[in-house]
Scaffold this motif. Sequence first.
Motif, PDB file in Angstrom:
ATOM      1  N   MET A  31       0.858  -1.354   0.106  1.00 18.22           N
ATOM      2  CA  MET A  31      -0.079  -0.164  -0.040  1.00 18.22           C
ATOM      3  C   MET A  31       0.807   1.292  -0.013  1.00 18.22           C
ATOM      4  O   MET A  31       0.470   1.830  -0.950  1.00 18.22           O
ATOM      5  CB  MET A  31      -1.113  -0.074   1.102  1.00 18.22           C
ATOM      6  CG  MET A  31      -1.884  -1.194   0.998  1.00 18.22           C
ATOM      7  SD  MET A  31      -2.943  -1.625   2.322  1.00 18.22           S
ATOM      8  CE  MET A  31      -1.733  -2.402   3.588  1.00 18.22           C
ATOM      9  N   PRO A  32       1.774   1.411   0.803  1.00 14.73           N
ATOM     10  CA  PRO A  32       2.574   2.581   0.697  1.00 14.73           C
ATOM     11  C   PRO A  32       3.595   2.726  -0.342  1.00 14.73           C
ATOM     12  O   PRO A  32       4.078   3.798  -0.775  1.00 14.73           O
ATOM     13  CB  PRO A  32       3.511   2.674   2.295  1.00 14.73           C
ATOM     14  CG  PRO A  32       3.424   1.393   2.751  1.00 14.73           C
ATOM     15  CD  PRO A  32       2.238   0.672   2.112  1.00 14.73           C
ATOM     16  N   LEU A  33       3.866   1.640  -0.892  1.00 14.57           N
ATOM     17  CA  LEU A  33       4.768   1.500  -2.109  1.00 14.57           C
ATOM     18  C   LEU A  33       3.923   1.975  -3.337  1.00 14.57           C
ATOM     19  O   LEU A  33       4.398   2.729  -4.268  1.00 14.57           O
ATOM     20  CB  LEU A  33       5.452   0.080  -2.378  1.00 14.57           C
ATOM     21  CG  LEU A  33       6.044   0.038  -3.747  1.00 14.57           C
ATOM     22  CD1 LEU A  33       7.398   0.690  -3.753  1.00 14.57           C
ATOM     23  CD2 LEU A  33       6.476  -1.496  -3.764  1.00 14.57           C
ATOM     24  N   PHE A  34       2.796   1.555  -3.370  1.00 11.60           N
ATOM     25  CA  PHE A  34       1.839   2.142  -4.414  1.00 11.60           C
ATOM     26  C   PHE A  34       1.654   3.597  -4.442  1.00 11.60           C
ATOM     27  O   PHE A  34       1.859   4.380  -5.224  1.00 11.60           O
ATOM     28  CB  PHE A  34       0.445   1.545  -4.439  1.00 11.60           C
ATOM     29  CG  PHE A  34      -0.666   1.856  -5.177  1.00 11.60           C
ATOM     30  CD1 PHE A  34      -0.602   1.226  -6.595  1.00 11.60           C
ATOM     31  CD2 PHE A  34      -1.536   2.813  -5.044  1.00 11.60           C
ATOM     32  CE1 PHE A  34      -1.445   1.872  -7.568  1.00 11.60           C
ATOM     33  CE2 PHE A  34      -2.299   3.273  -5.840  1.00 11.60           C
ATOM     34  CZ  PHE A  34      -2.392   2.885  -7.147  1.00 11.60           C
ATOM     35  N   ALA A  35       1.537   4.031  -3.189  1.00 15.28           N
ATOM     36  CA  ALA A  35       1.412   5.649  -3.035  1.00 15.28           C
ATOM     37  C   ALA A  35       2.590   6.124  -3.248  1.00 15.28           C
ATOM     38  O   ALA A  35       2.416   7.134  -3.989  1.00 15.28           O
ATOM     39  CB  ALA A  35       0.895   5.708  -1.555  1.00 15.28           C
TER      40      ALA A  35
END
Length: 107
Positions: A31-35
Amino acid sequence: AFVPQFAHKFDWVVEKSKQLKYGDYQCKEAMPLFAQLKASGSLPADIQSPQQIAQAIMKNIPEDNPVIDSLTVNGPGFILCRIKASYLEHHGNVLMNSSVNGEDLPT
């Protein structure tokens, strides 16, 4: 194969699952990697969700991994992991037998 090119730039965290019904361990880093990739304009065109990042991460883990029994994606991009019983049994036996004859336990 975009994950390996970003793997060294990100702090990966795997933690024990709070609810065992979801797996032994979990990783929420998709999730943070996507963001981060989306904000920097580095998101590959074929990736449109954190779930797809999680699936790409899982594809980079060999199927014959000696530790992992199963990997699944849940919710917004959690990677859920179950550990092979054979791995736990082997290392549990090594640990239990390591104190035989006065030997120190492994650290």
